[in-house]
Design an enzyme around this catalytic site. Structure first.
Site, PDB file in Angstrom:
ATOM      1  N   HIS A 136       0.816  -1.227   0.000  1.00  0.00           N
ATOM      2  CA  HIS A 136       0.000   0.000   0.000  1.00  0.00           C
ATOM      3  C   HIS A 136       0.848   1.275   0.000  1.00  0.00           C
ATOM      4  CE1 HIS A 136      -3.699  -2.178   0.475  1.00  0.00           C
ATOM      5  NE2 HIS A 136      -3.331  -2.725   1.611  1.00  0.00           N
ATOM      6  N   ASP A 150      -4.281 -13.079   3.057  1.00  0.00           N
ATOM      7  CA  ASP A 150      -5.569 -12.672   3.624  1.00  0.00           C
ATOM      8  C   ASP A 150      -6.746 -13.009   2.700  1.00  0.00           C
ATOM      9  OD1 ASP A 150      -4.491 -10.737   1.974  1.00  0.00           O
ATOM     10  OD2 ASP A 150      -4.595  -9.108   3.436  1.00  0.00           O
TER      11      ASP A 150
HETATM   12  C1  6XA Z   1      -7.727  -1.253   6.813  1.00  0.00           C
HETATM   13  C2  6XA Z   1      -7.281  -2.486   6.102  1.00  0.00           C
HETATM   14  C3  6XA Z   1      -5.838  -2.459   5.852  1.00  0.00           C
HETATM   15  C4  6XA Z   1      -5.448  -3.539   4.883  1.00  0.00           C
HETATM   16  C5  6XA Z   1      -4.146  -4.143   5.231  1.00  0.00           C
HETATM   17  C6  6XA Z   1      -3.770  -5.240   4.293  1.00  0.00           C
HETATM   18  N1  6XA Z   1      -8.010  -1.495   8.164  1.00  0.00           N
HETATM   19  N2  6XA Z   1      -3.322  -4.924   3.102  1.00  0.00           N
HETATM   20  O1  6XA Z   1      -3.817  -6.403   4.572  1.00  0.00           O
HETATM   21  O2  6XA Z   1      -2.901  -5.828   2.229  1.00  0.00           O
HETATM   22 ZN    ZN Z   2      -4.114  -7.360   2.543  1.00  0.00          ZN
END
Ligand code: 6XA
Ligand code: ZN
Length: 343
Positions: free
Chosen positions: A160, A285
C-alpha cells in the site's frame, strides 16, 4: 527454498488501529512472522538467513526523499512534541486542497504522508521497515545470483505504500523496492503479481507510467473494500505504461474457482510479457478465516497457487504481505512455497 528474515522486523509493534470506529489491537503484529518462521522450521523448507544491509539507496530509488526523511524522523518529532504513544494522523487532504506544501508541524506532516488511521508509527517502525526492505532486497539478490526462488519473510508489509505516502500497515514498498533493484541490476522486464486480498495501490502507483515493470493484482473490488480509491479494472497504465497495469477486482465471497479463473488470465498476461524476474506480493488474507477479509480460499488451495506460479518458470522472489489469521498463516504461506517447490 531460501528464506530471508530479520529479528529487526519485530521492532514495529503498534498498540492499536482504528477499525470500524474503534481502537483495536493491531492485526499486523510480530506474531505473524513468528508463525511463518515456526512453520518454515517445522517443515524444514530450507536455509533461513539474515538480510544484508543495502543502505538507503534502493529505498530512495522508489520513494521520495522527503517521504523517506519523514519516516526516519517521525518518531523523534512525535516524541519531541511530548507524546509517548503511537503516532497516528487525524486529518487527510481532500479534493481541491493544496498538496504542494508540506506542513511543518508533526501532526500536519503525518497527515500529509499518511493514508489512513490504521497504521500507527512507533519507536521501532523505521528499524522494522528498513529490515523488511533489506529482506526483499537480499532475496532478490539471491535470485539474481541464480536461485530459482527465494522468500522474504518480512514485515511490516509494503504494497500500500506509494512513492510518497504510507498506510494499510505498510511504510516502505518492499516488493517495489525489490523490483526496482532487479531492474537496476540488469533485469530487462520485471513482473509483480500481487495476490494479497487488498489492491496493491502503492505498487501500482509507483510503476503506473512504466513499461519495464508489469503490475498485476487480484483483489477485492475497491467499490466495497479497502483501499477504496484505486484497483478498478479500467486502470491500465499511463503513457509508456499503458497496457502494463492489470487489475482483477473480485467480489466478496470469491472462492477458488473464481479466483483461479482470474489467476489463469493474469498468468497468461505474465507469459506474454516474458519477464526476467517475477516478484510475488504474497498476501494470505484471501484465506476463508481471515479476520478482516471476505474471500473463501481454504488452506489446501495455497500449494495449488504455488504450483501455478511455478508453471511460469521465471526466477521468483516471494515477498510477504498481509494475512491475519495468525494460527493458519504459517501453514498457508509455507503451503504456497511448498507447492511451488514440488511442482
Ligand atoms: C484497513 C485495512 C488495511 C489492509 C491491510 C492489508 N483497516 N493490506 O492487509 O494488504
Ligand atoms: Zn491485505
Amino acid at each position: 527454498m531460501l528464506t530471508v528474515y530479520s529479528e529487526d522486523c519485530r521492532a514495529h509493534h503498534g498498540r492499536a488501529e482504528l477499525n470500524e470506529g474503534q481502537l483495536v489491537p493491531c492485526f499486523e503484529n510480530p506474531s505473524r512472522t513468528d508463525m511463518v518462521l515456526d512453520r518454515l522450521r517445522a517443515v524444514d523448507l530450507g536455509e533461513i538467513v539474515a538480510p544484508r544491509d543495502f543502505g538507503e539507496g534502493p529505498l530512495r530509488a522508489v520513494h521520495d526523499d522527503g517521504f523517506v526523511d519523514f519516516l526516519k524522523t517521525c518518531w523523534a518529532d512525535w516524541t519531541a512534541a511530548g507524546r509517548d504513544w503511537d503516532a497516528i494522523p487525524f486529518t487527510f487532504g481532500k479534493r481541491g486542497m493544496r498538496n504542494d506544501r508540506v506542513p511543518q508541524d508533526i501532526d500536519g506532516r503525518i497527515s500529509f504522508y499518511g493514508m489512513d488511521a490504521g497504521t500507527p508509527i512507533t519507536a521501532g517502525t523505521w528499524t522494522a521497515a528498513t529490515a523488511a526492505a533489506n529482506c526483499a532486497l537480499t532475496a532478490t539478490e539471491q535470485v539474481a545470483g541464480g536461485l530459482r526462488a527465494a522468500f522474504a519473510a518480512c514485515r511490516p508489509p509494503g504494497h500500500h505504500a506509494a512513492a510518497d505516502y504510507y498506510g494499510g500497515y505498510c511504510f516502505l514498498n518492499n516488493a517495489a523496492i525489490a523490483a526496482q533493484a532487479a531492474r537496476t541490476n540488469g533485469a530487462q522486464r520485471v513482473s509483480i503479481l500481487d495476490v494479497d486480498y487488498h489492491h496493491g495501490n502503492g505498487t501500482q502507483t509507483i510503476f503506473y507510467d512504466r513499461d519495464d515493470v508489469q503490475f498485476l493484482s487480484l483483489h477485492a473490488d475497491p467499490t466495497v473494500e479497502y483501499p477504496y480509491f484505486l484497483g478498478h479494472a479500467d486502470e491500465t497504465g499511463a503513457g509508456a505504461g499503458e497496457g502494463f497495469n492489470h487489475n482483477f477486482p473480485l467480489p466478496w465471497g470469491t472462492d477458488w474457482a473464481r479466483y483461479e479463473e482470474a489467476l489463469t488470465e493474469a498468468l497468461r498476461r505474465i507469459r506474454g510479457y516474458r519477464p526476467d524476474v517475477l516478484v510475488v506480493s504474497l498476501g494470505l488474507d484471501t484465506f476463508e478465516n481471515d479476520p478482516i477479509s471476505k474471500f473463501r480460499l481454504s488452506s489446501d488451495r495455497y500449494p495449488q497457487l504455488g504450483a501455478l506460479l511455478a508453471g511460469l518458470k521465471v526466477p521468483t522472489v516471494f515477498v510477504l504481505e498481509g494475512g491475519y489469521a495468525v494460527e493458519a498463516l504459517g501453514t498457508n504461506a509455507v503451503g504456497v512455497l511448498q507447492g511451488f517447490e514440488d511442482a
